[in-house]
Design an enzyme around this catalytic site. Structure first.
Site, mmCIF file in Angstrom:
data_model
loop_
_atom_site.group_PDB
_atom_site.id
_atom_site.type_symbol
_atom_site.label_atom_id
_atom_site.label_comp_id
_atom_site.label_asym_id
_atom_site.label_seq_id
_atom_site.Cartn_x
_atom_site.Cartn_y
_atom_site.Cartn_z
ATOM 1 N N CYS A 42 13.853 0.742 6.309
ATOM 2 C CA CYS A 42 13.371 1.857 7.135
ATOM 3 C C CYS A 42 13.703 3.189 6.451
ATOM 4 O O CYS A 42 14.701 3.305 5.744
ATOM 5 C CB CYS A 42 14.010 1.799 8.517
ATOM 6 S SG CYS A 42 13.375 3.073 9.650
ATOM 7 N N ASP A 44 14.776 5.705 7.898
ATOM 8 C CA ASP A 44 15.889 6.304 8.649
ATOM 9 C C ASP A 44 17.000 6.783 7.710
ATOM 10 O O ASP A 44 17.486 6.027 6.867
ATOM 11 C CB ASP A 44 16.442 5.264 9.643
ATOM 12 C CG ASP A 44 17.372 5.872 10.671
ATOM 13 O OD1 ASP A 44 18.380 6.497 10.270
ATOM 14 O OD2 ASP A 44 17.100 5.722 11.873
ATOM 15 N N ARG A 46 19.986 7.198 8.120
ATOM 16 C CA ARG A 46 21.298 6.547 8.290
ATOM 17 C C ARG A 46 21.385 5.199 7.593
ATOM 18 O O ARG A 46 22.405 4.518 7.677
ATOM 19 C CB ARG A 46 21.577 6.353 9.792
ATOM 20 C CG ARG A 46 21.614 7.649 10.574
ATOM 21 C CD ARG A 46 21.543 7.374 12.072
ATOM 22 N NE ARG A 46 20.288 6.704 12.438
ATOM 23 C CZ ARG A 46 19.989 6.310 13.671
ATOM 24 N NH1 ARG A 46 20.837 6.526 14.656
ATOM 25 N NH2 ARG A 46 18.841 5.706 13.920
ATOM 26 N N HIS A 98 17.036 -2.167 11.069
ATOM 27 C CA HIS A 98 18.315 -1.710 11.637
ATOM 28 C C HIS A 98 18.177 -1.609 13.148
ATOM 29 O O HIS A 98 17.097 -1.360 13.680
ATOM 30 C CB HIS A 98 18.731 -0.368 11.029
ATOM 31 C CG HIS A 98 17.826 0.772 11.367
ATOM 32 N ND1 HIS A 98 18.149 1.721 12.306
ATOM 33 C CD2 HIS A 98 16.591 1.116 10.917
ATOM 34 C CE1 HIS A 98 17.164 2.599 12.404
ATOM 35 N NE2 HIS A 98 16.193 2.256 11.576
ATOM 36 N N CYS A 101 16.374 1.358 15.857
ATOM 37 C CA CYS A 101 15.321 1.999 15.049
ATOM 38 C C CYS A 101 14.412 2.852 15.945
ATOM 39 O O CYS A 101 13.856 2.357 16.932
ATOM 40 C CB CYS A 101 14.505 0.922 14.330
ATOM 41 S SG CYS A 101 13.204 1.606 13.286
HETATM 42 CO CO CO Z 1 14.249 2.794 11.681
#
Ligand code: CO
Length: 216
Positions: A42, A44, A46, A98, A101
């Protein structure tokens, strides 16, 4: 005039730290890359691929998009996969999702966020495929976590069904699929047990994974 100077400062310090450990690191790396793994994760912020698995530059070939999707018409993802498998000869394809999400959450709650809704339709396809299972979960966070996991499992199947992976397996190339999920709140990875080195193995592991959810 250059802005974001703090990022350039960080970069200088980072490069210096690496050279401290290995003075020829970048010189060696500039000659070739020989990663053994391709990571589909992803976007993302993080979930930084290399950091999570402790790999240095040169060790992980990375593709990231919102909700770690592998779509059969996504030329970007397919090109990454084809180059990784056929040119770099990676041995492992890791799809890593994750928990929590944002893309999966938006899909689950049918949120209207704009253009990205169209991309997240693919997560909704996963949701509809497993509707009975998800509707059986009363807790919304549990539903989200489960959809995050199911989404990874379905993307592993999607990777395995690409012409790239099918052709590699037909040629007898060693290539293993993996489906993992990362928990942002503790920094730990979990294996979703859909590893597969062949079509038959994948189908067996997919069937077993789905059966595990029905037992929960
Ligand atoms: Co995500």
């Amino acid at each position: 005039m250059r802005t974001l100077n703090h990022l350039f400062n960080n970069n200088h310090q980072w490069a210096a730290r690496i050279l401290d450990r290995d003075p020829r690191f970048f010189e060696k790396l500039s000659r070739q890359q020989a990663p053994r793994y391709v990571w589909i994760g992803c976007s993302d912020s993080r979930v930084p691929a290399n950091d999570i698995v402790g790999l240095l530059p040169g060790e992980l070939f990375v593709h990231r998009n919102v909700a770690n999707l592998v779509i059969h018409t996504d030329l970007n993802c397919l090109a990454v996969l084809q180059y990784a498998v056929e040119v770099l000869r990676v041995e492992h394809v890791i799809v890593c999702g994750h928990y929590g999400c944002g893309g999966v959450r938006a899909a689950l709650l049918n949120k209207r966020l704009g253009l990205i809704d169209n991309w997240l339709r693919h997560v909704q396809d996963v949701m509809h495929r497993h509707a009975a299972l998800l509707e059986g979960l009363s807790d919304e966070e549990q539903r989200l976590d489960t959809l995050c996991e199911l989404n990874v499992i379905e993307q592993v199947v999607n990777v395995a069904q690409t012409t790239v992976v099918q052709s590699a397996w037909d040629r007898g190339q060693d290539l293993e699929m993996h489906g993992w999920i990362y928990r942002v709140s503790d920094g730990l990875l979990h294996d979703l047990e859909v590893c597969a080195k062949s079509e038959a193995e994948l189908q067996e592991h997919y069937r077993r994974a789905c059966a595990r959810y029905c037992l929960r």
